[in-house]
Design a protein around this motif. Structure first.
Motif, PDB file in Angstrom:
ATOM      1  N   ARG A 157      -5.198  10.302  -6.382  1.00  0.00           N
ATOM      2  CA  ARG A 157      -4.050  10.257  -5.795  1.00  0.00           C
ATOM      3  C   ARG A 157      -3.526   9.228  -5.438  1.00  0.00           C
ATOM      4  NH1 ARG A 157      -0.833  12.374   0.117  1.00  0.00           N
ATOM      5  NH2 ARG A 157       1.187  11.583  -0.111  1.00  0.00           N
ATOM      6  N   VAL A 158      -4.747   8.207  -4.798  1.00  0.00           N
ATOM      7  CA  VAL A 158      -4.704   6.923  -4.589  1.00  0.00           C
ATOM      8  C   VAL A 158      -3.896   5.584  -5.941  1.00  0.00           C
ATOM      9  CG1 VAL A 158      -5.455   4.595  -4.102  1.00  0.00           C
ATOM     10  CG2 VAL A 158      -6.233   6.654  -2.621  1.00  0.00           C
ATOM     11  N   LEU A 159      -4.793   7.019  -6.723  1.00  0.00           N
ATOM     12  CA  LEU A 159      -4.309   5.679  -8.655  1.00  0.00           C
ATOM     13  C   LEU A 159      -3.241   6.293  -9.580  1.00  0.00           C
ATOM     14  CD1 LEU A 159      -8.426   5.822  -9.612  1.00  0.00           C
ATOM     15  CD2 LEU A 159      -7.027   3.959  -8.681  1.00  0.00           C
ATOM     16  N   GLN A 160      -2.364   7.643  -8.114  1.00  0.00           N
ATOM     17  CA  GLN A 160      -1.967   8.241  -9.563  1.00  0.00           C
ATOM     18  C   GLN A 160      -0.499   7.953  -9.169  1.00  0.00           C
ATOM     19  OE1 GLN A 160      -3.778  11.533 -11.107  1.00  0.00           O
ATOM     20  NE2 GLN A 160      -5.289  10.569 -11.888  1.00  0.00           N
ATOM     21  N   ALA A 161      -0.549   8.966  -6.923  1.00  0.00           N
ATOM     22  CA  ALA A 161       0.544   8.970  -6.912  1.00  0.00           C
ATOM     23  C   ALA A 161       0.636   8.798  -5.138  1.00  0.00           C
ATOM     24  CB  ALA A 161       0.710  10.907  -7.340  1.00  0.00           C
ATOM     25  N   ALA A 162      -0.063   7.491  -5.131  1.00  0.00           N
ATOM     26  CA  ALA A 162       0.445   7.732  -3.618  1.00  0.00           C
ATOM     27  C   ALA A 162       1.454   6.965  -3.045  1.00  0.00           C
ATOM     28  CB  ALA A 162      -0.824   5.940  -3.378  1.00  0.00           C
ATOM     29  N   PRO A 163       2.138   7.255  -2.101  1.00  0.00           N
ATOM     30  CA  PRO A 163       3.392   6.791  -1.241  1.00  0.00           C
ATOM     31  C   PRO A 163       3.530   5.171  -1.346  1.00  0.00           C
ATOM     32  CG  PRO A 163       2.557   8.412   0.342  1.00  0.00           C
ATOM     33  CD  PRO A 163       1.304   7.627  -0.700  1.00  0.00           C
ATOM     34  N   ARG A 164       4.695   3.959  -1.761  1.00  0.00           N
ATOM     35  CA  ARG A 164       4.724   2.966  -2.575  1.00  0.00           C
ATOM     36  C   ARG A 164       5.297   2.269  -1.525  1.00  0.00           C
ATOM     37  NH1 ARG A 164       2.653   2.965  -7.688  1.00  0.00           N
ATOM     38  NH2 ARG A 164       2.510   0.614  -7.094  1.00  0.00           N
ATOM     39  N   PRO A 165       4.485   0.927  -0.650  1.00  0.00           N
ATOM     40  CA  PRO A 165       4.298   0.565  -1.290  1.00  0.00           C
ATOM     41  C   PRO A 165       2.976   0.260  -1.440  1.00  0.00           C
ATOM     42  CG  PRO A 165       5.140  -0.591   0.336  1.00  0.00           C
ATOM     43  CD  PRO A 165       5.450   0.575   0.071  1.00  0.00           C
ATOM     44  N   ILE A 179      -0.728  -0.344  -9.906  1.00  0.00           N
ATOM     45  CA  ILE A 179      -1.123   0.656  -8.431  1.00  0.00           C
ATOM     46  C   ILE A 179      -1.074  -0.154  -7.611  1.00  0.00           C
ATOM     47  CG2 ILE A 179      -3.886   2.320  -7.928  1.00  0.00           C
ATOM     48  CD1 ILE A 179      -4.661   2.390 -10.344  1.00  0.00           C
ATOM     49  N   ALA A 180      -1.856  -1.093  -7.303  1.00  0.00           N
ATOM     50  CA  ALA A 180      -1.339  -1.735  -6.075  1.00  0.00           C
ATOM     51  C   ALA A 180       0.062  -2.931  -5.538  1.00  0.00           C
ATOM     52  CB  ALA A 180      -3.137  -2.522  -5.345  1.00  0.00           C
ATOM     53  N   ASP A 181       0.717  -3.011  -4.616  1.00  0.00           N
ATOM     54  CA  ASP A 181       1.383  -4.031  -4.808  1.00  0.00           C
ATOM     55  C   ASP A 181       0.807  -4.779  -3.906  1.00  0.00           C
ATOM     56  OD1 ASP A 181       4.140  -2.205  -4.880  1.00  0.00           O
ATOM     57  OD2 ASP A 181       2.665  -0.713  -4.059  1.00  0.00           O
ATOM     58  N   ARG A 182      -0.260  -4.818  -3.288  1.00  0.00           N
ATOM     59  CA  ARG A 182      -0.294  -6.028  -2.721  1.00  0.00           C
ATOM     60  C   ARG A 182      -1.840  -5.553  -2.584  1.00  0.00           C
ATOM     61  NH1 ARG A 182       3.653  -8.225  -2.519  1.00  0.00           N
ATOM     62  NH2 ARG A 182       4.838  -8.817  -1.461  1.00  0.00           N
ATOM     63  N   PHE A 207      -1.289  -9.651   8.382  1.00  0.00           N
ATOM     64  CA  PHE A 207      -1.994  -8.828   7.729  1.00  0.00           C
ATOM     65  C   PHE A 207      -1.187  -7.267   8.354  1.00  0.00           C
ATOM     66  CE2 PHE A 207      -5.590 -11.139   6.178  1.00  0.00           C
ATOM     67  CZ  PHE A 207      -5.062 -12.315   5.442  1.00  0.00           C
ATOM     68  N   SER A 208      -0.813  -7.020   9.420  1.00  0.00           N
ATOM     69  CA  SER A 208      -0.357  -5.815  10.627  1.00  0.00           C
ATOM     70  C   SER A 208       0.797  -6.141  10.112  1.00  0.00           C
ATOM     71  CB  SER A 208      -0.696  -6.706  11.804  1.00  0.00           C
ATOM     72  OG  SER A 208      -2.579  -6.443  11.932  1.00  0.00           O
ATOM     73  N   ALA A 209       1.177  -6.562   9.837  1.00  0.00           N
ATOM     74  CA  ALA A 209       3.130  -6.393   9.436  1.00  0.00           C
ATOM     75  C   ALA A 209       2.953  -5.532   8.405  1.00  0.00           C
ATOM     76  CB  ALA A 209       3.912  -7.335   9.705  1.00  0.00           C
ATOM     77  N   GLU A 210       2.176  -6.126   7.303  1.00  0.00           N
ATOM     78  CA  GLU A 210       1.644  -5.268   5.824  1.00  0.00           C
ATOM     79  C   GLU A 210       2.699  -4.592   5.954  1.00  0.00           C
ATOM     80  OE1 GLU A 210       3.397  -6.879   2.023  1.00  0.00           O
ATOM     81  OE2 GLU A 210       3.387  -8.426   3.436  1.00  0.00           O
ATOM     82  N   LEU A 211       1.270  -4.402   6.491  1.00  0.00           N
ATOM     83  CA  LEU A 211       0.163  -2.849   6.641  1.00  0.00           C
ATOM     84  C   LEU A 211       1.561  -2.082   7.051  1.00  0.00           C
ATOM     85  CD1 LEU A 211      -3.884  -3.427   7.746  1.00  0.00           C
ATOM     86  CD2 LEU A 211      -2.719  -2.779   5.556  1.00  0.00           C
ATOM     87  N   LYS A 212       1.645  -2.044   8.146  1.00  0.00           N
ATOM     88  CA  LYS A 212       3.074  -1.623   8.876  1.00  0.00           C
ATOM     89  C   LYS A 212       4.049  -1.329   7.965  1.00  0.00           C
ATOM     90  CE  LYS A 212       5.924  -1.115  12.709  1.00  0.00           C
ATOM     91  NZ  LYS A 212       6.778  -2.408  13.609  1.00  0.00           N
ATOM     92  N   ASN A 213       4.438  -2.245   7.025  1.00  0.00           N
ATOM     93  CA  ASN A 213       5.567  -1.722   5.373  1.00  0.00           C
ATOM     94  C   ASN A 213       4.645  -1.060   4.664  1.00  0.00           C
ATOM     95  OD1 ASN A 213       7.488  -3.216   7.173  1.00  0.00           O
ATOM     96  ND2 ASN A 213       6.219  -4.987   6.988  1.00  0.00           N
ATOM     97  N   SER A 214       4.019  -0.491   4.624  1.00  0.00           N
ATOM     98  CA  SER A 214       2.864  -0.336   3.175  1.00  0.00           C
ATOM     99  C   SER A 214       3.053   1.395   3.351  1.00  0.00           C
ATOM    100  CB  SER A 214       1.365   0.271   3.497  1.00  0.00           C
ATOM    101  OG  SER A 214       1.574  -1.776   3.080  1.00  0.00           O
TER     102      SER A 214
END
Length: 404
Positions: free
Chosen positions: A185-193, A218-221, A310-317
């Motif tokens: 699921r990580v590689l194919q259909a994970a909620p973005r970002p 697969i990854a935005d960041r 970094f925490s702010a970035e994770l919060k928006n993921s």
């Protein structure tokens, strides 16, 4: 082709050869098992086979190591956790093992001796070659169906892992099924970002993962922390100080600096590295911008400003995949980055942890239930996330094609 599962295999009343990964930290002097986490992860699969005759194949360590030992203590530990007796025989496929298997009644569990006591299990073989080993021929003759639940060993192309599925109907246990489903699921259909946090000291693995998930969208960041961040900082031309530079040399990671530089050229806007780091100065935590790291002090954690960013970035993921600590988390002064970033990662919709040291920290923090999935296989998880087919998973797919 998907892997087969216990639910569709019709295991009731059958003799099931069950491959587990019970390889655990052990006190070599007393053979006491110091951490039963891996046992606990396999309990649901053993319980799901309650109407079967269960023959457990597993291992402890490998030849030449101090903790390479018999499995008597493992059988006792598993018996405590499943609240049922687990018989143990110090034999793998000899007369004693065969007679013990034949004597099993539905609902009974038997653990054979450390499978790696047989030299063939320590070989790396292609499935077709593994199928021809004495080990696979003898063991397969003792059971009706093979259930592989040993995700932690799924990246090893060893006879029980890849040979048994070639000669008998083979399916995944509940843990193997959960790992493969979640990581797919990580590689194919994970909620973005989707944000990958890559840290710790296994820089070569982390660079491989970063390359795959960025190249394939697969990854935005990707957030680099720990020694991984130091390698990226070196690649960007920063002087990270003598001790940290020497550590990278000792670990023979100079080639990874070159790879990091290439990744930065292609994905500079998608790779985040710390602007501030923490060092030990006169016994205390002191923070510096990466442009002014003192020459004689090792980098031991991410700085507070970067932790906040970094925490702010994770919060928006929507998804966070977290593998490896941010610094020397064993010391209170330098555990802040690891602890704070894990707290932020635990709050997102879909959160996956790559096992190893990170899983240990999460258990210590008591926030395991806040994560969607904590992998039981550090090496296997990382290899899966680099886009490689795990030999044991591929063998299960092939077994389904052969035996239905």
């Amino acid at each position: 082709m998907p892997i087969g599962t216990i639910n569709e295999a019709g295991v009731e009343g059958k003799t099931v050869l069950l491959r587990l990964d019970l390889n655990s930290p052990i006190d070599p002097t007393s053979s006491t098992i110091l951490d039963d986490k891996r046992f606990r992860e396999h309990v649901p699969t053993v319980q799901a086979l309650a109407q079967s005759r269960v023959v457990i194949l597993t291992h402890q360590s490998r030849p030449g190591k101090k903790d390479f030992t018999t499995l008597e203590a493992h059988a006792e530990k598993l018996a405590q956790l499943i609240s049922r007796p687990v018989k143990y025989v110090d034999d793998i496929f000899g007369q004693c093992a065969r007679e013990s298997v034949r004597a099993l009644k539905p609902g009974e569990v038997l653990m054979l001796e450390n499978i790696r006591f047989n030299a063939e299990e320590n070989l790396t073989l292609k499935p077709e070659e593994a199928a021809k080993t004495h080990l696979v021929k003898k063991i397969s003759a003792m059971g009706d169906i093979f259930v592989n639940d040993a995700f932690g060993t799924a990246h090893r192309s060893q006879p029980t892992m890849v040979g048994l599925p070639m000669v008998m109907r083979s399916v995944a246990g509940l843990l193997m099924e959960k790992e493969v489903f979640t990581l797919s699921r990580v590689l194919q259909a994970a909620p973005r970002p989707v944000t990958f946090v890559l840290g710790g000291t296994k820089v070569d693995d982390s660079i491989e993962v970063a390359k795959h998930v960025l190249n394939d969208g697969i990854a935005d960041r990707v957030i680099a922390i720990g020694v991984v961040a130091n390698v990226f900082l070196l690649a960007m031309g920063y002087d990270i100080g003598k001790p940290s530079t020497q550590l990278i040399s000792q670990l023979k990671y100079e080639p990874e600096v070159v790879k990091a530089r290439e990744l930065l050229k292609m994905f500079e806007d998608r790779i985040l590295v710390p602007d501030w780091v923490a060092v030990r100065e006169e016994g205390k935590r002191v923070e510096y911008p990466v442009s002014a790291i003192p020459g004689e002090m090792p980098v031991l954690d991410v700085g507070m400003d970067s932790i906040a960013a970094f925490s702010a970035e994770l919060k928006n993921s929507g998804t966070v995949v977290f593998n490896g600590p941010a610094g020397v988390f064993e010391e209170k002064d330098f555990a802040t980055g690891t602890y704070e970033l894990l707290k932020s990662a635990s709050r997102v919709e879909f959160s996956v942890v790559g096992g190893g040291h990170t899983a240990v920290v999460i258990e210590k923090m008591g926030i395991e239930k806040d994560f969607t999935h904590i992998s039981t296989g550090g090496g296997a998880c990382i290899e899966f996330l680099t886009g490689k087919k795990l030999p044991a998973v591929e063998a299960l797919e092939r077994s389904r094609e052969i035996f239905g």
